[in-house]
Each structure stands twice: as C-alpha cells, then as structure tokens.
Motif scaffolding. Structure first.
Motif, mmCIF file in Angstrom:
data_model
loop_
_atom_site.group_PDB
_atom_site.id
_atom_site.type_symbol
_atom_site.label_atom_id
_atom_site.label_comp_id
_atom_site.label_asym_id
_atom_site.label_seq_id
_atom_site.Cartn_x
_atom_site.Cartn_y
_atom_site.Cartn_z
ATOM 1 N N ASP A 2 19.196 -14.628 9.516
ATOM 2 C CA ASP A 2 19.588 -13.257 9.195
ATOM 3 C C ASP A 2 20.757 -13.231 8.205
ATOM 4 N N ARG A 3 21.749 -14.079 8.423
ATOM 5 C CA ARG A 3 22.908 -14.121 7.526
ATOM 6 C C ARG A 3 22.518 -14.631 6.145
ATOM 7 N N LEU A 4 21.655 -15.623 6.095
ATOM 8 C CA LEU A 4 21.226 -16.159 4.798
ATOM 9 C C LEU A 4 20.449 -15.118 4.001
ATOM 10 N N TRP A 5 19.480 -14.448 4.642
ATOM 11 C CA TRP A 5 18.717 -13.418 3.930
ATOM 12 C C TRP A 5 19.631 -12.314 3.422
ATOM 13 N N ALA A 6 20.621 -11.913 4.229
ATOM 14 C CA ALA A 6 21.537 -10.839 3.837
ATOM 15 C C ALA A 6 22.402 -11.240 2.644
ATOM 16 N N ALA A 7 22.545 -12.552 2.420
ATOM 17 C CA ALA A 7 23.318 -13.039 1.274
ATOM 18 C C ALA A 7 22.435 -13.387 0.081
ATOM 19 N N GLY A 8 21.137 -13.058 0.164
ATOM 20 C CA GLY A 8 20.252 -13.263 -0.979
ATOM 21 C C GLY A 8 19.519 -14.584 -1.010
ATOM 22 N N TRP A 9 19.631 -15.384 0.066
ATOM 23 C CA TRP A 9 18.936 -16.668 0.103
ATOM 24 C C TRP A 9 17.477 -16.487 0.511
ATOM 25 N N ALA A 128 15.853 -9.397 11.685
ATOM 26 C CA ALA A 128 15.175 -9.218 10.399
ATOM 27 C C ALA A 128 14.015 -10.192 10.282
ATOM 28 N N ALA A 129 13.155 -9.915 9.315
ATOM 29 C CA ALA A 129 12.069 -10.817 8.950
ATOM 30 C C ALA A 129 12.047 -10.931 7.430
ATOM 31 N N SER A 130 11.399 -11.956 6.923
ATOM 32 C CA SER A 130 11.352 -12.190 5.486
ATOM 33 C C SER A 130 9.947 -12.605 5.071
ATOM 34 N N SER A 131 9.355 -11.834 4.178
ATOM 35 C CA SER A 131 8.033 -12.175 3.652
ATOM 36 C C SER A 131 8.142 -13.432 2.795
ATOM 37 N N VAL A 132 7.205 -14.335 2.960
ATOM 38 C CA VAL A 132 7.219 -15.585 2.213
ATOM 39 C C VAL A 132 6.188 -15.555 1.083
ATOM 40 N N TYR A 133 4.934 -15.286 1.415
ATOM 41 C CA TYR A 133 3.889 -15.289 0.386
ATOM 42 C C TYR A 133 2.649 -14.613 0.940
ATOM 43 N N GLY A 134 1.832 -14.051 0.045
ATOM 44 C CA GLY A 134 0.569 -13.445 0.429
ATOM 45 C C GLY A 134 -0.534 -13.867 -0.523
ATOM 46 N N ILE A 135 -1.737 -14.014 0.011
ATOM 47 C CA ILE A 135 -2.900 -14.381 -0.803
ATOM 48 C C ILE A 135 -4.071 -13.500 -0.404
ATOM 49 N N PHE A 136 -5.011 -13.333 -1.320
ATOM 50 C CA PHE A 136 -6.230 -12.595 -1.013
ATOM 51 C C PHE A 136 -7.338 -13.040 -1.939
ATOM 52 N N GLU A 137 -8.567 -12.731 -1.551
ATOM 53 C CA GLU A 137 -9.718 -13.056 -2.391
ATOM 54 C C GLU A 137 -9.711 -12.172 -3.637
ATOM 55 N N PRO A 138 -9.682 -12.758 -4.840
ATOM 56 C CA PRO A 138 -9.658 -11.950 -6.063
ATOM 57 C C PRO A 138 -10.831 -10.978 -6.170
ATOM 58 N N THR A 139 -11.973 -11.307 -5.575
ATOM 59 C CA THR A 139 -13.132 -10.413 -5.631
ATOM 60 C C THR A 139 -12.907 -9.133 -4.837
#
Length: 200
Positions: A2-9, A128-139
């Motif tokens: 939580d502290r790291l995310w709040a500092a922009g990490w 808090a939570a932090s989104s890392v990455y998302g993927i989907f089928e291009p079609t």
C-alpha cells in the motif's frame, strides 16, 4: 505494498520500478502519471455501463493468479496489437509464478461458453489493489474487454472493502493509456510534491 503504490511504485514480477518519463514511437518525451481510483467515489459512466450490458452473455470468475499455456497463447495473440515496447512473454509482467509474491495476485477470467476470451491480473494489499496487466482475444475487440475486466476489478475491490485501485501509469500527454483517465474518482500523483490530486 500500500505504501509503495501510494508513492508511485509498481512491479513486474519481483522487479520494482517507478519512472517519470518515457519516449513514444515518434521519439517524443511523455510525462508518466501514476493514477489511482477512489473506490468510494467511483461510479460508472454511461459508456462504462454500456460495456457491462454488452457483455452480460459472458461469465467470469476471480481466482488466484496462475499462468498456463492457454493464457500464454492468448497473450501472444494479444501483443500483436502493439508495435512499441512489445514484451516477449506474459511472465515479463507477472514473473514465472505470480502466486509466490511479492503479494497476493488474483486474476479475472472471462469466458464465452467454455472459451477463455480475456483475463486481467491485479495485486491485493491491505487497503488497496493494483492492476498489473490485462489481455483479451483480438477477435473480440468490439466487446471492449480491457474496460470490462477493469470494471470487474473495481467491483471486486469495492466488495472487498478496499479504498483504492491503482490502474497503472498513464501519460500527461494524449496516449493509448487515456482510457485509464476515464474512471470517476481518479486521482493523479504529482512527482514534484508527492501529493495526489483529483483528475480534472
């Protein structure tokens, strides 16, 4: 965390980083802007509600993050959408085993029938939570699945009683990351002061 995310990490796997600028495909310097969503004040826009409605025929679950060949194959198709800073593999973002840390990592999986068509990964902290990455089928791009999984993350984090969701970096200048600025309750971090301010 939580502290790291709040500092922009942020982190990819076990590598932690933060940076304030990047160069786009034309060689222009862009200012990196960390974002977070105040879940208590986030309500969905008309456009975002349409994305939810458009995908009511799909089912989803939220489970501990784990990589498999199906996800890796989808990532290889997904990354063809990009021409700049294209990573080699999904492990670039998540490490070889996201379940081993540095914190709890969960994933949203979206299915059309039995077919997996999208997934997103997010880390859980205490408040808090932090989104890392998302993927989907291009079609399936017409379904706006990147937005859809982000909305599902917001709903899940709100139900879990969290205060913030960090959707990742955007840029001060117009860029492909502008969709991250469209969520109500979004704040941005001023690198010079370390203070968060509402997105205007």
């Amino acid at each position: 965390m939580d502290r790291l995310w709040a500092a922009g990490w942020r982190h990819f796997g076990r590598y932690f980083f933060r940076y304030s600028s990047q160069t786009d495909e034309q060689g222009t310097t862009q200012t990196i802007t960390p974002l977070r969503i105040d879940l208590a004040s986030c309500s969905f826009t008309k456009s975002q509600r349409r994305v939810l409605t458009k995908n009511t025929d799909l089912r989803h679950d939220i489970v501990p993050a784990a990589l498999d060949d199906e996800l890796r194959a989808m990532f290889q198709r997904h990354k063809q959408r990009f021409t700049h800073n294209v990573p080699e593999e999904l492990e670039t973002f998540l490490g070889p085993d996201p379940a081993t840390g540095p914190c709890e990592c969960r994933m949203v999986r979206v299915f059309e029938g039995d077919r997996l068509i999208a997934a997103s990964f997010f880390d859980m902290g205490l408040t808090a939570a932090s989104s890392v990455y998302g993927i989907f089928e291009p079609t399936e791009s017409k379904r706006s699945l990147g937005i859809f999984t982000q909305l599902l993350e917001i709903q899940h984090c709100r139900e879990a009683g969290l205060r913030w969701l960090y959707p990742g970096y955007a840029t001060h200048e117009p860029s492909a990351y502008d969709y991250k600025k469209q969520f109500r309750g979004t704040e941005w971090l001023d690198w010079s002061t370390g203070e968060w301010s509402p997105m205007t």
